[in-house]
Write a protein that holds these residues in place. Sequence first.
Motif, short mmCIF file in Angstrom:
data_model
loop_
_atom_site.label_atom_id
_atom_site.label_comp_id
_atom_site.label_asym_id
_atom_site.label_seq_id
_atom_site.Cartn_x
_atom_site.Cartn_y
_atom_site.Cartn_z
N LEU A 177 0.92 -1.04 0.03
CA LEU A 177 0.07 0.14 -0.03
C LEU A 177 0.96 1.16 -0.06
CD1 LEU A 177 -2.94 1.42 0.02
CD2 LEU A 177 -2.48 1.13 2.64
N ILE A 178 1.95 1.27 0.89
CA ILE A 178 2.79 2.49 0.98
C ILE A 178 3.49 2.47 -0.37
CG2 ILE A 178 4.84 3.54 1.91
CD1 ILE A 178 2.13 3.38 3.88
N VAL A 194 3.84 0.10 12.76
CA VAL A 194 2.85 1.15 12.50
C VAL A 194 1.46 0.76 12.88
CG1 VAL A 194 4.48 2.10 10.85
CG2 VAL A 194 2.96 0.30 9.97
N GLY A 195 1.26 -0.46 12.89
CA GLY A 195 -0.13 -0.84 13.10
C GLY A 195 -0.79 -1.37 11.90
N GLN A 196 -2.13 -1.62 12.14
CA GLN A 196 -2.90 -2.15 10.70
C GLN A 196 -3.63 -0.97 10.26
OE1 GLN A 196 -5.11 -5.52 12.51
NE2 GLN A 196 -3.83 -6.67 11.22
N ILE A 214 8.68 0.22 7.63
CA ILE A 214 7.96 -0.40 6.81
C ILE A 214 9.07 -0.94 5.56
CG2 ILE A 214 6.58 -0.06 4.93
CD1 ILE A 214 5.22 2.30 6.85
N ASN A 215 9.12 -2.00 5.28
CA ASN A 215 10.22 -2.47 4.49
C ASN A 215 9.73 -2.35 2.83
OD1 ASN A 215 12.00 -3.83 6.24
ND2 ASN A 215 10.34 -5.51 6.38
N THR A 249 14.43 0.17 4.58
CA THR A 249 13.44 0.56 5.33
C THR A 249 12.84 1.75 5.62
OG1 THR A 249 14.91 0.28 7.22
CG2 THR A 249 13.82 -1.69 6.79
N LEU A 250 11.64 2.09 5.73
CA LEU A 250 11.16 3.48 5.73
C LEU A 250 10.98 3.56 7.19
CD1 LEU A 250 10.12 5.91 4.19
CD2 LEU A 250 7.88 4.76 4.21
N ASN A 251 11.59 4.39 8.17
CA ASN A 251 11.69 4.37 9.69
C ASN A 251 10.58 5.78 10.02
OD1 ASN A 251 13.65 2.59 10.70
ND2 ASN A 251 14.65 3.67 8.90
N ILE A 252 9.56 5.42 10.67
CA ILE A 252 8.58 6.43 10.97
C ILE A 252 8.63 6.89 12.43
CG2 ILE A 252 6.09 6.87 11.10
CD1 ILE A 252 7.14 5.70 8.21
#
Length: 194
Positions: free
Chosen positions: A17-18, A49-51, A143-144, A155-158
């Motif tokens: 999705l991202i 990040v959760g669902q 998020i990979n 990885t996208l680190n939030i």
Amino acid sequence: MKILTFISPSHENTSALIKALHSLFSASIKNTGSNPYGIAFPAIQSDTVGQLISVYCPEEVDVILTYPNILSLLSKKKVSCAEIKSISNIKPTYYRAFIRDRKLERGAPIQAMKRMMSSDKENKEQLAKALIGRYFQSPLPQINLSSQSNQRVFTLNIGVQDSHTPSNQEVFSFNSYGLSSYKNPMYLPVECME
């Protein structure tokens, strides 16, 4: 402004999705010079990040829902649409900026080793150890993803930053992932999860 919230049952589907949203946001930046769409993670925790993934849309949500890559994820039931709300219908309890934390990305072991090898400094090894140490010291929800241009995995680190007041910008502008930066945080209204 509308808030479109998706539910993603797995990390892989969140990544897909991202990636699809990134493609849409990149096109917006290419066509108009900015990205007015912001992403939020209402159920974010220290390690995930959760669902839930919310997209703050400046106008109607059709642009998101009819985008072919997102339409494909919806039709394959990899993600589902949880709700669509007008921002005027929520009572924010606080404002939160969702930030791409690139410091950790640069400190990832593979990137740190590449940086060390290309450095002309005498203290290459110490530099790499410091970068790698930072990577393991403060993990963030990740998020990979893979780069669209060269397929490099990263990885996208939030990171998050909270405020009791909204951003004073009349027009929001986010990066190509729908996130803001520590230098220019875009505080979005956040409703308490029940």
